[in-house]
Scaffold this active site. Sequence first.
Site, short mmCIF file in Angstrom:
data_model
loop_
_atom_site.label_atom_id
_atom_site.label_comp_id
_atom_site.label_asym_id
_atom_site.label_seq_id
_atom_site.Cartn_x
_atom_site.Cartn_y
_atom_site.Cartn_z
N ASP A 1 -8.50 -8.57 -2.91
CA ASP A 1 -7.64 -9.76 -2.90
C ASP A 1 -6.29 -9.34 -3.49
OD1 ASP A 1 -6.36 -12.16 -3.27
OD2 ASP A 1 -7.95 -13.11 -4.41
N ALA B 1 -1.52 -12.05 -6.74
CA ALA B 1 -1.00 -11.73 -8.09
C ALA B 1 -0.76 -10.24 -8.31
CB ALA B 1 -1.91 -12.29 -9.19
N ALA B 2 -0.85 -9.43 -7.26
CA ALA B 2 -0.56 -8.00 -7.44
C ALA B 2 0.90 -7.81 -7.89
CB ALA B 2 -0.81 -7.24 -6.14
N GLY B 3 1.81 -8.54 -7.25
CA GLY B 3 3.22 -8.43 -7.62
C GLY B 3 3.46 -8.93 -9.04
N ASP B 4 2.77 -10.01 -9.41
CA ASP B 4 2.93 -10.57 -10.77
C ASP B 4 2.40 -9.59 -11.81
OD1 ASP B 4 3.82 -12.88 -9.48
OD2 ASP B 4 1.80 -13.74 -9.42
N ALA C 1 0.81 -1.23 0.00
CA ALA C 1 0.00 0.00 0.00
C ALA C 1 0.84 1.27 0.00
CB ALA C 1 -0.92 0.00 1.22
O1 RIB Z 1 1.90 -14.65 -6.85
C1 RIB Z 1 0.67 -15.32 -6.68
C2 RIB Z 1 0.83 -16.78 -7.01
O2 RIB Z 1 1.71 -17.35 -6.09
C3 RIB Z 1 -0.43 -17.57 -6.93
O3 RIB Z 1 -1.18 -17.56 -8.11
C4 RIB Z 1 0.06 -18.95 -6.48
O4 RIB Z 1 -0.11 -19.93 -7.45
C5 RIB Z 1 1.53 -18.76 -6.11
O5 RIB Z 1 2.38 -19.24 -7.07
#
Ligand code: RIB
Length: 319
Positions: free
Chosen positions: A255, A258-261, A232
């Site tokens: 939720d 996957a924010a970092g991804d 944040a």
């Molecule tokens: O970064 C989120 C991911 O971490 C999830 O989708 C989970 O599968 C783990 O790999």
Amino acid sequence: MSPTSSSRPAAPRIVVLGSLNMDLVLRVPHAPAAGETLLGRSFATIPGGKGANQAVSCAREGAQVRMIGCVGDDDHGRALRQALERDGIDTEALRTDAAEPTGTALIMVEDSGQNRIVMIAGANAGVDLDAADLRTRLEGAAFLVTQFETPMAQVERAIALAHEAGCKVLLNPSPVQAIAEPLWPKIDTLVVNEIEARTLSGLGADSPLEAAAAGQAMRARGIARVVVTLGARGAVAVDADGARHHPALVVQAVDTTAAGDTFLGALATALGEGQSFDEAVRLGIRAAALCIQQPGAQPSIPQREAVLRSPLPPDWIPL
Ligand code: RIB
């Protein structure tokens, strides 16, 4: 005209080596304590895995993406492959291992939007690179993007091969493990959260100033650019010009999975398009802000058009 407004630069090619997991997602009021039985709110199976999520984020930002990984010969594996193909991702180098089940991640999402994740590697542990094939796939690619959810030896080989081939490496060392010393100078951009920054630098990363010092310490080991994501509080970008704090957008988190991804895919694509480091970080912050307002991993990753319609974050602050 800025590439973040209406013009569209050529799609960069990005190779992603990484995990594919079926996420088993439990929505819970709060994480249960040891010995506590808790009534959860809901259960869902959702495509995920850091590698696959980052590939999807790159593709939705407009990159041409090739995914290298391994799934099991089961329904989860087929669903994960199809999910990538629906986003136009090249899955030719996605292997199916008949001996292992597809990777899974058990994710508990609390009412606050915070999550706790346990991953079982399954077929992800069977990634086995073919060096000649990887060299061919890396030709003309802007980045090799990888993480630590596939075997370390394979990640290390891929980074070395990409470096030899003149392809930049963007590493997200998660789940965090030590990075072998000879690998550091082969990494162009490192993206870490507070915990990863602390583990890898040995320094605190609880504030933008601390994150800047941790980022500088990691750069001193041979990396060109480091981003420390601070949830944040936004992110800190560190390069040869110094450190800048990029504040986050204020949104209601549903939720954070996957924010970092999502951030990383937007960053990699923007850098591959030739955008500046700071503009790429800003795009990542906008993409991640949209991601956390939706549930699940891959379904919550926004398209570039939606990111460009979203609010701009506050200006960055030199540190
Ligand atoms: O970064 C989120 C991911 O971490 C999830 O989708 C989970 O599968 C783990 O790999």
